[in-house]
Design a protein around this motif. Sequence first.
Motif, PDB file in Angstrom:
ATOM      1  N   ASP A 286      -0.773  52.438  25.994  1.00  0.00           N
ATOM      2  CA  ASP A 286      -1.817  51.295  26.142  1.00  0.00           C
ATOM      3  C   ASP A 286      -1.041  49.957  25.414  1.00  0.00           C
ATOM      4  O   ASP A 286      -0.895  48.844  25.982  1.00  0.00           O
ATOM      5  N   MET A 287      -0.748  50.286  24.134  1.00  0.00           N
ATOM      6  CA  MET A 287      -0.517  49.202  23.324  1.00  0.00           C
ATOM      7  C   MET A 287       0.869  48.496  23.521  1.00  0.00           C
ATOM      8  O   MET A 287       0.995  47.212  23.686  1.00  0.00           O
ATOM      9  N   VAL A 288       1.857  49.378  23.934  1.00  0.00           N
ATOM     10  CA  VAL A 288       3.252  48.954  24.153  1.00  0.00           C
ATOM     11  C   VAL A 288       3.347  48.414  25.440  1.00  0.00           C
ATOM     12  O   VAL A 288       3.937  47.439  25.931  1.00  0.00           O
ATOM     13  N   GLN A 289       2.444  48.825  26.321  1.00  0.00           N
ATOM     14  CA  GLN A 289       2.483  48.358  27.726  1.00  0.00           C
ATOM     15  C   GLN A 289       1.706  46.879  27.701  1.00  0.00           C
ATOM     16  O   GLN A 289       2.407  45.946  28.486  1.00  0.00           O
ATOM     17  N   ARG A 290       0.892  46.527  27.054  1.00  0.00           N
ATOM     18  CA  ARG A 290       0.509  45.346  26.664  1.00  0.00           C
ATOM     19  C   ARG A 290       1.507  44.318  26.229  1.00  0.00           C
ATOM     20  O   ARG A 290       1.417  43.170  26.727  1.00  0.00           O
ATOM     21  N   PRO A 299       5.911  42.781  34.613  1.00  0.00           N
ATOM     22  CA  PRO A 299       6.337  42.544  33.322  1.00  0.00           C
ATOM     23  C   PRO A 299       6.375  41.064  32.755  1.00  0.00           C
ATOM     24  O   PRO A 299       6.332  40.062  33.775  1.00  0.00           O
ATOM     25  N   ARG A 300       6.292  40.979  31.487  1.00  0.00           N
ATOM     26  CA  ARG A 300       6.296  39.725  30.967  1.00  0.00           C
ATOM     27  C   ARG A 300       7.490  39.043  31.014  1.00  0.00           C
ATOM     28  O   ARG A 300       8.704  39.826  30.644  1.00  0.00           O
ATOM     29  N   ARG A 301       7.761  37.803  31.722  1.00  0.00           N
ATOM     30  CA  ARG A 301       9.210  37.334  31.640  1.00  0.00           C
ATOM     31  C   ARG A 301       9.642  36.572  30.530  1.00  0.00           C
ATOM     32  O   ARG A 301      11.035  36.712  30.425  1.00  0.00           O
ATOM     33  N   ASP A 302       8.824  35.702  29.663  1.00  0.00           N
ATOM     34  CA  ASP A 302       9.463  35.325  28.741  1.00  0.00           C
ATOM     35  C   ASP A 302       9.078  35.528  27.400  1.00  0.00           C
ATOM     36  O   ASP A 302       7.875  35.288  27.183  1.00  0.00           O
ATOM     37  N   LEU A 303       9.579  36.177  26.719  1.00  0.00           N
ATOM     38  CA  LEU A 303       9.216  36.812  25.517  1.00  0.00           C
ATOM     39  C   LEU A 303      10.182  36.214  24.407  1.00  0.00           C
ATOM     40  O   LEU A 303      10.462  36.698  23.276  1.00  0.00           O
ATOM     41  N   SER A 543       1.864  40.752  20.727  1.00  0.00           N
ATOM     42  CA  SER A 543       2.813  40.065  21.382  1.00  0.00           C
ATOM     43  C   SER A 543       4.099  40.457  20.608  1.00  0.00           C
ATOM     44  O   SER A 543       4.245  41.182  19.405  1.00  0.00           O
ATOM     45  N   ILE A 544       5.131  40.641  21.290  1.00  0.00           N
ATOM     46  CA  ILE A 544       6.586  40.726  20.832  1.00  0.00           C
ATOM     47  C   ILE A 544       7.404  39.639  21.146  1.00  0.00           C
ATOM     48  O   ILE A 544       7.439  38.992  22.638  1.00  0.00           O
ATOM     49  N   ARG A 545       8.226  38.956  20.482  1.00  0.00           N
ATOM     50  CA  ARG A 545       9.185  37.780  20.482  1.00  0.00           C
ATOM     51  C   ARG A 545      10.535  38.350  20.106  1.00  0.00           C
ATOM     52  O   ARG A 545      10.782  38.677  18.903  1.00  0.00           O
ATOM     53  N   PHE A 546      11.618  37.719  20.725  1.00  0.00           N
ATOM     54  CA  PHE A 546      12.879  37.780  20.305  1.00  0.00           C
ATOM     55  C   PHE A 546      13.370  36.534  20.142  1.00  0.00           C
ATOM     56  O   PHE A 546      12.987  35.382  20.819  1.00  0.00           O
ATOM     57  N   VAL A 591       7.178  41.659  16.080  1.00  0.00           N
ATOM     58  CA  VAL A 591       6.022  42.130  16.700  1.00  0.00           C
ATOM     59  C   VAL A 591       4.774  42.180  16.128  1.00  0.00           C
ATOM     60  O   VAL A 591       4.745  42.185  14.722  1.00  0.00           O
ATOM     61  N   ARG A 592       3.755  41.638  16.824  1.00  0.00           N
ATOM     62  CA  ARG A 592       2.626  41.284  16.343  1.00  0.00           C
ATOM     63  C   ARG A 592       1.527  42.031  17.106  1.00  0.00           C
ATOM     64  O   ARG A 592       1.144  41.713  17.943  1.00  0.00           O
ATOM     65  N   SER A 593       1.055  43.246  16.465  1.00  0.00           N
ATOM     66  CA  SER A 593       0.222  44.106  17.342  1.00  0.00           C
ATOM     67  C   SER A 593      -0.467  45.098  16.418  1.00  0.00           C
ATOM     68  O   SER A 593      -0.028  45.451  15.234  1.00  0.00           O
ATOM     69  N   SER A 594      -1.739  45.606  17.072  1.00  0.00           N
ATOM     70  CA  SER A 594      -2.252  46.826  16.307  1.00  0.00           C
ATOM     71  C   SER A 594      -1.552  47.991  16.069  1.00  0.00           C
ATOM     72  O   SER A 594      -1.757  48.973  15.501  1.00  0.00           O
ATOM     73  N   LEU A 595      -0.368  47.955  16.771  1.00  0.00           N
ATOM     74  CA  LEU A 595       0.938  49.195  16.593  1.00  0.00           C
ATOM     75  C   LEU A 595       1.019  49.292  15.209  1.00  0.00           C
ATOM     76  O   LEU A 595       1.304  50.395  14.793  1.00  0.00           O
TER      77      LEU A 595
END
Length: 734
Positions: A286-290, A299-303, A543-546, A591-595
């Motif tokens: 669930d977390m990585v899908q978010r 899918p999120r288009r702009d990361l 969120s994840i950002r590149f 990566v900013r997440s509860s992961l």
Amino acid sequence: MTTAPQAGASDPPRPATAHRTRFFDHRIPSLHAGRYEIHNGQLLRDTDGADRPLDGTPQPFDVIQPRFAIAPTAVNARYPVPDAVGTYSEVLPHINLDTPELPWARPLGDLGEHDESIPWMALFVFRPGELDEDLEAVGAVTVDTVRKLLAGEHGPGRPPDIDPKSLRPDECDENCVSIHVPAALFDRVKPLPTEMAYLAHVREGGKPDATRAGSSPEPDIDQLNAVVVANRFPDARGGLHVCHLVSLEGHDDALTEPAAEEGVRLVSLTSWTFETRPDDGTGFGDMVQRLATTDGVTPRRDLRLRVPVTEPANVTEPQREALDRVAGGATTLPQRLPTGERTIAFHRGPFTALKPQPLPDPGEGRVRLDSSGEALVYLEKYGVFDTSYAAAFTTGRTLALADADYRKALLEFRKAARFAVRRLASHPRLVGRAVSARQLTAPLAIESFDRMLLDDDGARLGRAVREAPAAMRAGRRRTTTRARRTTGDIGTLLADTSVRSLVREAAGDEFEGVRAWLDRLRLLEIATFDNLVPDTRMLPQESIRFFHVDPEWIRAAVDGALSVGVGHALDADLNSLAVDGGPVPECGVLVRSSLIPGWPTTIFTGLRAEVDVEPLRTADYGTDVRLVLYPRVIDRFEIAEPPRGICFGVGNVGTIELREIDGPRIGYPMGEFPADADFGAYLRDRETGVLNIGGSGTALLDGLDTAHGGVRLTSAQFALQMIQAPQVQSFTRL
């Protein structure tokens, strides 16, 4: 507004190395456990031709295997581990036994075509309120002798129907553990005989390189273990659960017919408890899908790492300039000019959403910045500044001033380098010769005097002292012509590669300390999180950002760190010795997440052309941010669930990973099952969580057979499908 994580960075833990595993259907012993007799005899032929048999004395022997209990030392592993607390509602508990043939050591009754492969034991999972003798599911049991068990004196429930003749004399007086399972509960959770054959298998483990593709070595007997898997999922609502590995010997009729009205009294060979937390829908999948999708599907288009901006309908030219800079990763900040005027400025850190463009050549042979003012970019048309490189210079200088060890090393490095380069400038003939660093830094006058003291036990010094007065009276004085040093000469010297190398060597440990510190700065180890991400809107929660990494920003920061303590032009020239250093990253991921706190050993992998790219640096900021920097631009990034040993069940997105069942790619993933992500259709009923492996209705075996092209799976192949594989989320650069 989200809050920024702590500035300090720390290295994340590394996952353990994986291992190779093979599965086998079963290991049926050549002789089942039980009591046996060996009969022998001879046949004699009389003179009249008649046969006369002579019977020998029967020789009894026993094949002994555990029957009413299993020693704790015979259990290799349990999952969930005893007394564990976690979210286990999507796993099928299992137990790993050291004796590989134990589940098949005793035959049950006539149970059909799978008689030989049906184990005599099964793993039952019970929830609170189900066992009348253990309502809290804390593992309460009845303990008494085997004799009393068979006599029905352990308590309610029909005891196992075991022939007393099959018992050894000492077995009747041994203690055993039993539980009472009400008839309705037993019928709801019991596995069918054919299902039992799929719930036990043999596992072989080994080193990762022990088996190569295409080879099938014989099983390593020392590495074999028997595995018995439960057919029931723990309650998603959470709570205590108790697992009992039970003997079904003497209860084979209850597997095919309804249980007796009084219920059944089962022998518990071993048991343990665990607690599962309520499933709140925040599993790894669930977390990585978010991170990857907006609603689990889209899918999120702009990361890219930048501030999200809604573009107006009719964009003016000034607006376009501002939007383009924000699209590149900049943000706007208030600025006060030296004249007192207030305006805004564009600003960003070393991370850019777009590939950074090289700066124009400053000309006049200059390659370094001497002040932050030189790094300001003025947008004359709009009357505003871009302060990114000026801020980088100031950042490097501030970090250097805050580190006393670095400042000391920098000043000592310059002192040694100045001495060496001035000596080379004073003695031009030394350039190009085999001169050591020691010769450039040694106090030559003192060393010459020391040699005079030592030569011929001081005779050379005495002779010089005796001859000096006469030489002075005669007007003979020794003079030397010193070479004239200029800044230009020194600059020319430092342009020579061999001279630069020699001066670095002369500076010794001080130079190495400076270079090591600057290399850490190049990898942004010293920079705070605010330096890297100036606006928290760029990296919201979950969120994840590149991003690309701007080498000019890092160069400006290095120039700022080297600007400390510069007293004259020679110091500035000597700084050029330290500007060459370790690698600078080209791209990275945030990566900013509860992961991060929830799965600290999550595996992050960057790939370029399907080849792993080793990161230059991985660091955690605060509790929920992870930074990964790569030396090259990657085209794919994967987030994989950390390995936790082999367990069975479904992923938290409602699917299992289909795997190849034969050929050189055995075990390789081949897609998700079922396609609708509704694994609940393969349960007898969703309330009890009992798996419908081969019963009436929607059977899991039928669905898996269809998914594999109509091939009927064996128990080993079924186990391969039910492995709760680490989930992986992939991000691809378009």
